[in-house]
Design an enzyme around this catalytic site. Structure first.
Site, mmCIF file in Angstrom:
data_model
loop_
_atom_site.group_PDB
_atom_site.id
_atom_site.type_symbol
_atom_site.label_atom_id
_atom_site.label_comp_id
_atom_site.label_asym_id
_atom_site.label_seq_id
_atom_site.Cartn_x
_atom_site.Cartn_y
_atom_site.Cartn_z
ATOM 1 N N ASP A 176 0.833 -1.201 0.000
ATOM 2 C CA ASP A 176 0.000 0.000 0.000
ATOM 3 C C ASP A 176 0.870 1.255 0.000
ATOM 4 O OD1 ASP A 176 -2.362 1.513 0.117
ATOM 5 O OD2 ASP A 176 -2.401 1.485 2.301
ATOM 6 N N HIS A 259 -4.595 2.814 -7.017
ATOM 7 C CA HIS A 259 -5.749 2.545 -6.162
ATOM 8 C C HIS A 259 -7.026 2.325 -6.967
ATOM 9 C CE1 HIS A 259 -3.361 3.245 -2.589
ATOM 10 N NE2 HIS A 259 -4.392 2.829 -1.885
ATOM 11 N N HIS A 262 -6.873 -1.284 -7.727
ATOM 12 C CA HIS A 262 -7.310 -2.016 -6.536
ATOM 13 C C HIS A 262 -8.830 -2.057 -6.471
ATOM 14 C CE1 HIS A 262 -9.148 -1.785 -2.533
ATOM 15 N NE2 HIS A 262 -8.337 -2.787 -2.254
ATOM 16 N N HIS A 276 -5.697 -5.392 1.157
ATOM 17 C CA HIS A 276 -5.710 -4.168 0.365
ATOM 18 C C HIS A 276 -4.378 -3.939 -0.354
ATOM 19 C CE1 HIS A 276 -6.547 0.097 -0.525
ATOM 20 N NE2 HIS A 276 -5.353 0.366 -0.041
#
Length: 383
Positions: A176, A259, A262, A276
């Site tokens: 992340d 992101h 994601h 995540h």
């Protein structure tokens, strides 16, 4: 994405405290902020932290009152927690646990009109210090983001809890956090709007880049240390990069492709057991590809994050380049109108995302073969 407002903006938690044994300071640090705090924690986290929390609160003259977390940050869970906070007369909520617990505490505290404190027991995301809550559906698909308008009154990180947690949590946090600089330089560095709508200050970009530098220098050693449950300077550096610097760099540096990918991957049921940061790492490789980064930079990132233990191929997510139906669904979700992917200086279509995801698979296999790294295999759900 909308045009940024012509002002720079920097936000942060009011206070950040980190170190081995820091949980003992909880009562002392929140006593000036409240009279009736309520803890939000699941039963597993409470099992190893409850005694220390209770003792810390007792020493500060505060009662221990706990709400049990239901397991996922959904609108329903947030509404339930907010209602319980009001019923109990809470004047501060302490989220204790992982990212979903903390996001629920933040959103529920906001709805109840009270401040919140976060006490992460892993370093798996940058959620603890931010003023953003990520909300999922009951099925685990990302639903929406909530911009809360303020950040935690305190972030308290006990490094020993991080060292005691499964190493996969730290690895996910590294995934992340590594995306922070890649996205900030592509988004905030190019003058695109932050999640707040403002422009990125130099401070936010610097925090994002420092997070990247610390991780490249310390990640492998910190992972080795956590496998032995040791708190070391390398681990403390990585915790700070994963939680504090990545959070500052995200909110004041900007988000972009990584992101959004994601978010797209959350529609694929195969990925629901992954963390995540594990999915974000695939997005980081797509980010580099769409940035037009040199082959050497892309291949180095794949090599480094493979050694860290992050997925660098679709195979590891349980996906296949032959499964065009799933890849197209991921790409459509990635490129929704309000997604961060549209901070790029060109129109990003679903087909561009499908092509980039396919390239991730082929590049990863080539890099691994060239460097003698193991061929990719499907991840087991490691939580």
């Amino acid at each position: 994405m909308s045009e940024p407002r012509p002002f720079r903006s920097f936000v942060s938690p009011s206070r950040y405290v980190q170190g081995a044994g820091a949980i003992s300071l909880l009562g002392e640090l929140i006593a000036p902020l409240c009279a009736s705090p309520v803890i939000l924690a699941d039963n597993n986290v409470w099992g190893f932290s409850g005694d220390a929390v209770t003792e810390s609160l007792r020493k500060a003259g505060l009662d221990e009152v706990r709400i049990s977390f239901g397991g996922r940050a959904t609108d329903r869970e947030i509404a339930s927690v907010s209602s319980q906070l009001t019923e109990r007369g809470a004047d501060l909520v302490v989220g204790l646990g992982g990212g979903s617990t903390l996001d629920t505490a933040k959103a529920a505290g906001s709805d109840a009109g009270i401040p919140w404190v976060t006490v992460p027991t892993t370093a798996s995301t940058d959620a603890p210090g931010t003023g953003v809550a990520v909300i999922y559906t009951d099925e685990g698909v990302l639903d929406h983001f909530r911009i809360l308008g303020r950040n935690p009154a305190l972030v308290l990180v006990d490094s020993q809890y991080v060292a005691n947690a499964p190493v996969s949590f730290l690895i996910a946090g590294i995934g992340d956090a590594l995306s922070t600089w890649l996205e900030a330089r592509a988004s905030g560095g190019a003058g695109r709007a932050l999640v707040s709508g403002f422009q990125a200050p130099a401070t936010g970009l610097a925090a994002a880049e420092l997070s990247w530098t610390i991780l490249r220098e310390n990640a492998l050693q910190a992972i080795a240390d956590v496998k032995e449950h040791k708190v070391t300077p390398a681990l403390d550096n990585v915790i700070e990069a994963n939680i504090l610097l990545s959070g500052l760099g995200f909110e004041a540096g900007g988000l972009s492709v990584a992101h959004s990918v994601h978010n797209g991957l959350t529609v694929a049921e195969q990925t629901h057991g992954l963390q995540h940061g594990e999915k974000v790492n695939i997005g980081s490789i797509v980010q580099l590809i769409l940035d037009g980064a040199p082959d050497s930079e892309i291949n180095d990132f794949i090599s480094f994050t493979t050694r860290v233990g992050l997925p660098t191929s679709l195979t590891e997510l349980g996906l296949s380049i032959q499964d065009t139906e799933t890849l197209n669904a991921v790409a459509r979700r990635t490129t929704l109108e309000d997604e961060f992917v549209h901070t790029m200086p060109f129109t990003v279509t679903p087909q561009i995302i499908v092509d980039a995801l396919t390239e991730v698979e082929t590049r990863s296999r080539a890099v691994r073969e060239r460097e003698g790294l193991p061929a990719p295999v499907k991840y087991e759900h490691r939580r």
